[in-house]
Design an enzyme around this catalytic site. Structure first.
Site, short mmCIF file in Angstrom:
data_model
loop_
_atom_site.label_atom_id
_atom_site.label_comp_id
_atom_site.label_asym_id
_atom_site.label_seq_id
_atom_site.Cartn_x
_atom_site.Cartn_y
_atom_site.Cartn_z
N ARG A 132 8.71 27.69 1.34
CA ARG A 132 6.90 27.43 1.60
C ARG A 132 6.83 25.93 1.04
O ARG A 132 7.94 25.37 0.26
CB ARG A 132 6.06 28.08 0.61
CG ARG A 132 5.95 29.55 0.70
CD ARG A 132 4.85 30.12 -0.13
NE ARG A 132 5.19 30.26 -1.26
CZ ARG A 132 5.95 31.06 -1.87
NH1 ARG A 132 6.25 32.10 -1.29
NH2 ARG A 132 6.12 31.26 -3.26
N SER A 159 3.94 24.77 -0.43
CA SER A 159 3.02 25.01 -1.54
C SER A 159 2.24 23.60 -1.93
O SER A 159 2.18 23.37 -3.07
CB SER A 159 3.98 25.38 -2.83
OG SER A 159 4.44 26.66 -2.70
N LEU A 176 15.60 3.63 -9.40
CA LEU A 176 15.06 4.52 -8.93
C LEU A 176 13.30 4.54 -9.14
O LEU A 176 13.04 4.20 -10.16
CB LEU A 176 15.46 5.78 -9.17
CG LEU A 176 14.80 7.13 -8.94
CD1 LEU A 176 15.13 7.26 -7.44
CD2 LEU A 176 15.02 8.06 -9.71
N ARG A 198 -1.72 29.75 -14.74
CA ARG A 198 -0.77 30.38 -15.58
C ARG A 198 -1.49 30.79 -17.07
O ARG A 198 -2.24 29.75 -17.54
CB ARG A 198 0.51 29.56 -15.83
CG ARG A 198 1.03 29.44 -14.12
CD ARG A 198 2.53 28.73 -14.25
NE ARG A 198 2.96 28.68 -13.00
CZ ARG A 198 4.13 28.76 -12.83
NH1 ARG A 198 4.97 28.64 -13.81
NH2 ARG A 198 4.68 28.91 -11.31
N HIS A 222 11.72 26.55 -18.24
CA HIS A 222 11.27 25.17 -18.09
C HIS A 222 11.72 24.10 -18.92
O HIS A 222 11.99 23.11 -18.54
CB HIS A 222 9.60 25.23 -18.71
CG HIS A 222 8.81 26.14 -17.68
ND1 HIS A 222 8.92 26.00 -16.45
CD2 HIS A 222 7.92 27.01 -18.16
CE1 HIS A 222 8.11 26.83 -15.83
NE2 HIS A 222 7.36 27.49 -16.92
N SER A 264 1.17 21.81 -10.50
CA SER A 264 0.44 21.75 -9.47
C SER A 264 -1.10 22.05 -9.69
O SER A 264 -1.33 22.41 -10.75
CB SER A 264 0.93 22.74 -8.28
OG SER A 264 0.39 24.10 -8.51
N TRP A 302 -2.76 25.86 -13.19
CA TRP A 302 -3.66 26.10 -14.50
C TRP A 302 -3.96 27.36 -14.49
O TRP A 302 -4.42 27.95 -15.49
CB TRP A 302 -5.06 25.38 -14.44
CG TRP A 302 -4.80 23.61 -14.03
CD1 TRP A 302 -4.98 22.91 -13.14
CD2 TRP A 302 -4.70 22.94 -15.23
NE1 TRP A 302 -5.02 21.64 -13.40
CE2 TRP A 302 -4.75 21.43 -14.75
CE3 TRP A 302 -4.47 23.12 -16.57
CZ2 TRP A 302 -4.57 20.57 -15.70
CZ3 TRP A 302 -4.51 21.99 -17.51
CH2 TRP A 302 -4.45 20.91 -17.09
N ASP A 356 11.65 24.78 -8.45
CA ASP A 356 11.03 26.12 -8.52
C ASP A 356 12.17 27.12 -9.24
O ASP A 356 13.42 26.87 -8.77
CB ASP A 356 10.79 26.71 -7.28
CG ASP A 356 9.85 27.83 -7.33
OD1 ASP A 356 9.53 27.92 -8.29
OD2 ASP A 356 9.39 28.17 -6.05
N GLY A 357 11.91 27.96 -9.86
CA GLY A 357 12.67 29.07 -10.13
C GLY A 357 13.17 29.07 -11.75
O GLY A 357 13.92 29.83 -12.20
#
Ligand code: FPP
Length: 238
Positions: free
Chosen positions: A192, A194, A133, A74, A40, A68, A72, A23-24
């Site tokens: 949060r 979210s 990983l 956005r 982004h 998420s 959509w 986030d951010g």
């Protein structure tokens, strides 16, 4: 005379499964008078750096929230931008193959563009044998949506109400077969969840910070991991 109190040394305990809410990005771009798309792009660079670092230090599972079920809403241009970043990442297959990273997507794929769905399947198939990983990318992911999906599976399978257990639900989540995240990181000053991994995070430890995701570095992850090592996890016991 004052002596600096010596810090008690803590044995490093690594989480098995780290989940990150990246986030951010938007605020990072705004601070620099750049378009959100630049945020982004920078966030995606950070994602690659952190995934590589997790792989290097021996983290077994990393799950990142890329898009998420609510994203959509956005502007279309921003949605397209995030999808294009993903396309570019998936087309660069050699880089994650070289790194021995196993890629998997969690979320509802149905509304995604056909070419993205194909790239996702290819990346998953190509990296299936990787032993490093295990990287989950949450795409069109929502925790409630995931639980609805699991309940539908249970009903379709005709499982009787009295036979439904936590394990029956766990086995029908997108993360079936994987350990629950034991450490959830959310930068950017938001506190949060979210709708992220809401079933799986029941016993997770949380780590919040004001750092905006594009600025998040392996050093920050090390700090978070140090905090994790200090926490005493009792799982409801004493
Ligand atoms: C949240 O920040 C970020 C997103 C919704 C997108 C995250 C996506 C990426 C970092 C690209 C991922 C790419 C791959 C290949 C996995 P925000 O836009 O909500 O930031 P803000 O809260 O500051 O506006």
């Amino acid at each position: 005379m004052f002596f600096k109190k010596k810090e008690k040394s803590v044995q490093r305990v690594l989480p098995e499964h780290i989940a990150i809410i990246m986030d951010g990005n938007g605020r990072w771009a705004k601070k620099r008078s750049l378009p959100r798309t630049a945020g982004h792009a920078a966030g995606s660079k950070t994602f690659k750096t952190i995934a590589r670092y997790c792989n290097k230090i021996g983290i077994k599972y990393l799950t990142v929230y890329a898009f998420s079920t609510e994203n959509w809403k956005r502007p279309q241009a921003e949605v397209n931008n995030i999808m294009n970043i993903l396309r570019d990442y998936l087309k660069d297959t050699d880089s994650f193959k070289d790194e021995n990273i196993r890629l998997e997507f969690i979320g509802d794929r149905a509304p995604l563009a056909d070419d993205i769905k194909e790239l996702m399947l290819k990346a998953e198939a190509d990296s299936q044998g990787a032993t490093g990983l295990h990287l989950n990318i949450a795409l069109n992911y929502g925790g409630r949506d995931e639980i609805v999906h699991a309940v539908r599976e249970i009903v379709k399978e005709g499982i009787k109400a009295e036979d439904v257990t936590e394990q029956i639900i766990t086995d029908r989540l997108y993360t079936a077969g994987q350990p629950d995240p034991d450490f959830i990181i959310r930068p950017s000053g938001e506190y949060r969840l979210s709708n992220y991994l809401i079933w799986q995070s029941a016993y997770a430890e949380y780590w919040f910070s004001d750092i905006l995701w594009p600025d998040f570095s392996p050093k920050d992850l090390d700090r978070a991991l140090e905090d994790f090592s200090r926490r005493n996890r009792r799982f409801g016991g004493v």
